[in-house]
Design an enzyme around this catalytic site. Structure first.
Site, PDB file in Angstrom:
ATOM      1  N   CYS A 235       0.865  -1.176   0.000  1.00 40.06           N
ATOM      2  CA  CYS A 235       0.000   0.000   0.000  1.00 40.06           C
ATOM      3  C   CYS A 235       0.907   1.233   0.000  1.00 40.06           C
ATOM      4  CB  CYS A 235      -0.942  -0.022   1.198  1.00 40.06           C
ATOM      5  SG  CYS A 235      -0.093  -0.166   2.786  1.00 40.06           S
ATOM      6  N   MET A 236       0.483   2.317   0.596  1.00 40.66           N
ATOM      7  CA  MET A 236       1.261   3.549   0.532  1.00 40.66           C
ATOM      8  C   MET A 236       2.580   3.446   1.286  1.00 40.66           C
ATOM      9  SD  MET A 236       0.112   7.419   1.613  1.00 40.66           S
ATOM     10  CE  MET A 236      -1.309   7.376   0.532  1.00 40.66           C
TER      11      MET A 236
END
Length: 513
Positions: free
Chosen positions: A33-34
Site C-alpha cells: 500500500c502507501m
C-alpha cells in the site's frame, strides 16, 4: 542463463528482508500500500521480528490479516518489485518441492486461519470489506480533486480560457459515475459478478430515473449516491448467488444475469434510492450541524480520537461518509480536522528528539520518519516512536485535538475547510483544499491548524510526555529503545502489540496521518 540482477539499494533491502521472513518458501503473496509491504506467510513462526525491526530500511512491523513491513512512502513502491523479482529467482533456483511441502503449507494455512479467527471481530471484518470497496477509488479521487482545484484556482484568478471547462470536465467525469465504480467493487468484494454490480448501480446515475415516481415524488439522478450504489450491489450479489443455486446450468447464462438486474434494479428504483437518499442527506446535514454548532469542541474530540480509531481499525467506517460528503458538497469537512492528529504526532516526535538528546538510535529513527510525517504518513512515527513509549502517544493525540479544535472553531465562525478527496493528510492535503471562503483563507486556516497541532503536540510531549524515571532510562546512548521502554513501562509492549493487531491500511483510507 538469466542475467544477474543489478544490486541497487532497493534490491539490497529486498535481499535483507527475504531470509528474515523465512525465505521464498514462506511467502504466499506480495502486495503493498502507501507505506507497507504486505505479505502472506506459510508459517508465521519462521519470521525473525526483532531482526527485521533492526534493519535500517524498516520503520516497524504490523500484524493484521497479512504480515506488514513498514518501509515508508516511495520506498515501498520501489522495494516491492525487487522483492517480487527476488522471490521468482529464488523459487526458480530451488529444486522440486519435497513431499512434505504441501503438509507444511496446510499447517501454515491452518495457523493463519486460527490467528485470524481469534483476532478478528465481525465488526472489524465488515469494516475492512467496506474499506476494500472504497480504497481503490482513492487515486482517482486525488487526481480529479487536484484537477478540480487547479480549475478553481484559474477561475478565481479571473483567467478562464478554454482549458478551464476542459479541466472541469476531467475533474467531474469520475465523480458523476462514482456510483458505478462502487457497485463494481462491492460485487467483487462480496463474491458476485463485478459487471452486474456495476450495471445495477448505474441505474442510480441514469438520467431517465427522473421519470420514475416513488412515494409521490420524482426520483433525481444520483439520488442515494454511493450508499445507494453500495446497497444495490449488495442486493445484486445476493440475488445472483440465489440464482446460481437454483437455476439449471443450461439456463444460467441467460436467466441469472436477467433476474439479477431486474430484481435488484426494481428494488433500487422503488426503495433503495429513496432510503439511501434520505440517509445521505442526513449525513451531510449532521456533519454541517456538528461543526456549525459544536465548533471547537467537536473538532477537539474528532482530532484527538482519530489516532486511537486508526489503531483499532475503526477509522474505516468513515470512508463511506467522506465519499458521501464529497459527492454531495464537493468536499469533506471531516478530513482536515482528522488530519490534525498527524500534526500532533509530528510535534510529539520533535519534542522526543530534543528531550532525549543522548538516545542516538531513537533520534535517528525520528529524523528518517519526520519527512513522511509532515506529508501525513504517521505510521513510522507511531509504531517506531510514540506508541512504544506510551505517554508520548497520548500527548500526541491531545496535540492533534488542539489542532482539530482550532479548525472546528473557524468552521463555526464561517470559514469551513474541506478536502476534495480522502487519503492524503498533512502537507499533502494542501492541493486538495476547498471551503466556504476563498482559497487563500482556506489554506491559511488549515495551515494554522497544523501549526497549532505541531506546537501543542511538542509542548505537551516535552513537558508531560516523560516521567523522571523514563527520561533517565531512555536518555542514554547505550540502551536499545525497545528494551528501555519495557523497563520503564512493562505494559507498553503489551499495549503496542494489542494495538498493532487490528491496524488497518493506511492510505489508505485516511489511515495515513
Amino acid at each position: 542463463m538469466a542475467q544477474p540482477q543489478e544490486r541497487t539499494p532497493h534490491r539490497a533491502t529486498a535481499e535483507s528482508l527475504l531470509p528474515l521472513l523465512g525465505g521464498a518458501g514462506n511467502i504466499t503473496s506480495v502486495a503493498h500500500c502507501m507505506t507497507r509491504l504486505r505479505l502472506g506467510l506459510v508459517d508465521r513462526s519462521l519470521v525473525q521480528d526483532e531482526a527485521l525491526k533492526g534493519l535500517p530500511a524498516v520503520m516497524g512491523v504490523v500484524e493484521d490479516d497479512t504480515y506488514q513491513v513498514v518501509l515508508g512512502p516511495g520506498t515501498v513502491g520501489r522495494v516491492t518489485p525487487e522483492f517480487e523479482r527476488l522471490l521468482e529467482e529464488e523459487r526458480s533456483a530451488e529444486p522440486a518441492a519435497a513431499p512434505t511441502a504441501d503438509g507444511l503449507a496446510a499447517q501454515g494455512a491452518a495457523l493463519k486461519a486460527e490467528r485470524k479467527r481469534r483476532n478478528a471481530t465481525p465488526v472489524k471484518l465488515f469494516l475492512r470489506r467496506i474499506a476494500n470497496i472504497f480504497v481503490p477509488l482513492i487515486p482517482a479521487l486525488i487526481g480529479c480533486g487536484i484537477v478540480a482545484g487547479l480549475a478553481g484556482l484559474l477561475t478565481n484568478l479571473g483567467w478562464v480560457p478554454a482549458v478551464v471547462p476542459a479541466l472541469a470536465a476531467i475533474a467531474s467525469g469520475f465523480m458523476s459515475l462514482i456510483a458505478v465504480f462502487v457497485g463494481i467493487n462491492t460485487a467483487k468484494e462480496f463474491g458476485g459478478t463485478p459487471v452486474l454490480g456495476g450495471a445495477v448501480a448505474a441505474i442510480i446515475v441514469y438520467a431517465g430515473v427522473a421519470q420514475v415516481s416513488v412515494f409521490g415524488q420524482k426520483l433525481a439522478p444520483g439520488q442515494g449516491g454511493v450508499l445507494g450504489a453500495l446497497g444495490a450491489a449488495l442486493l445484486a450479489v445476493q440475488v445472483e448467488k440465489w440464482c446460481r443455486r437454483w437455476v439449471p446450468e443450461a439456463l444460467d447464462v441467460l436467466v441469472t444475469p436477467t433476474v439479477t438486474v431486474l430484481v435488484s434494479g426494481l428494488a433500487t428504483l422503488f426503495g433503495l434510492m429513496f432510503l439511501a437518499g434520505e440517509v445521505s442527506t442526513a449525513i451531510g446535514e449532521f456533519a454541517n450541524w456538528l461543526l456549525a454548532t459544536g465548533g471547537a469542541f467537536a473538532g477537539f474530540v474528532l482530532g484527538g480520537l482519530f489516532l486511537p480509531l486508526v489503531m483499532l481499525g475503526l477509522h474505516q467506517a468513515l470512508i463511506p461518509i467522506h465519499t458521501t460528503l464529497i459527492q454531495q458538497q464537493g468536499y469533506t469537512v471531516l478530513l482536515p480536522i482528522l488530519a490534525m492528529a498527524g500534526a500532533g504526532q509530528v510535534g510529539a516526535a520533535i519534542a522526543i528528539y530534543f528531550r532525549l538528546r543522548r538516545n542516538t538510535s531513537l533520534r535517528k529513527t525520528i529524523k528518517s520518519a519526520l519527512p513522511a510525517g509532515f506529508l501525513g504518513v504517521g505510521e513510522p512515527l507511531i509504531y517506531s516512536v510514540s506508541l512504544p513509549l506510551g505517554r508520548p502517544f497520548v500527548t500526541a493525540c491531545v496535540g492533534g485535538a488542539f489542532g482539530g479544535g482550532f479548525v472546528g472553531l473557524l468552521n463555526q465562525l464561517g470559514s469551513a475547510v474541506g478536502s476534495t478527496a480522502y487519503g492524503p493528510s498533512g502537507w499533502a492535503l494542501f492541493p486538495l483544499l476547498k471551503g466556504t471562503s476563498d482559497l487563500g483563507t482556506t489554506i491559511a486556516v488549515y495551515a494554522a491548524g497544523l501549526l497549532a497541532g505541531y506546537i501543542a503536540g511538542f509542548l505537551l510531549t516535552y513537558f508531560f510526555g516523560f516521567s523522571k524515571q523514563m527520561r533517565a532510562d531512555l536518555n542514554t546512548p547505550s540502551k536499545d529503545t525497545a528494551t528501555a521502554t519495557k523497563a520503564v513501562d512493562p505494559t507498553a509492549a503489551q499495549e503496542t502489540e494489542a494495538a498493532r493487531a487490528p491496524a488497518g491500511d493506511d492510505a489508505r483510507q485516511p489511515a495515513a496521518v
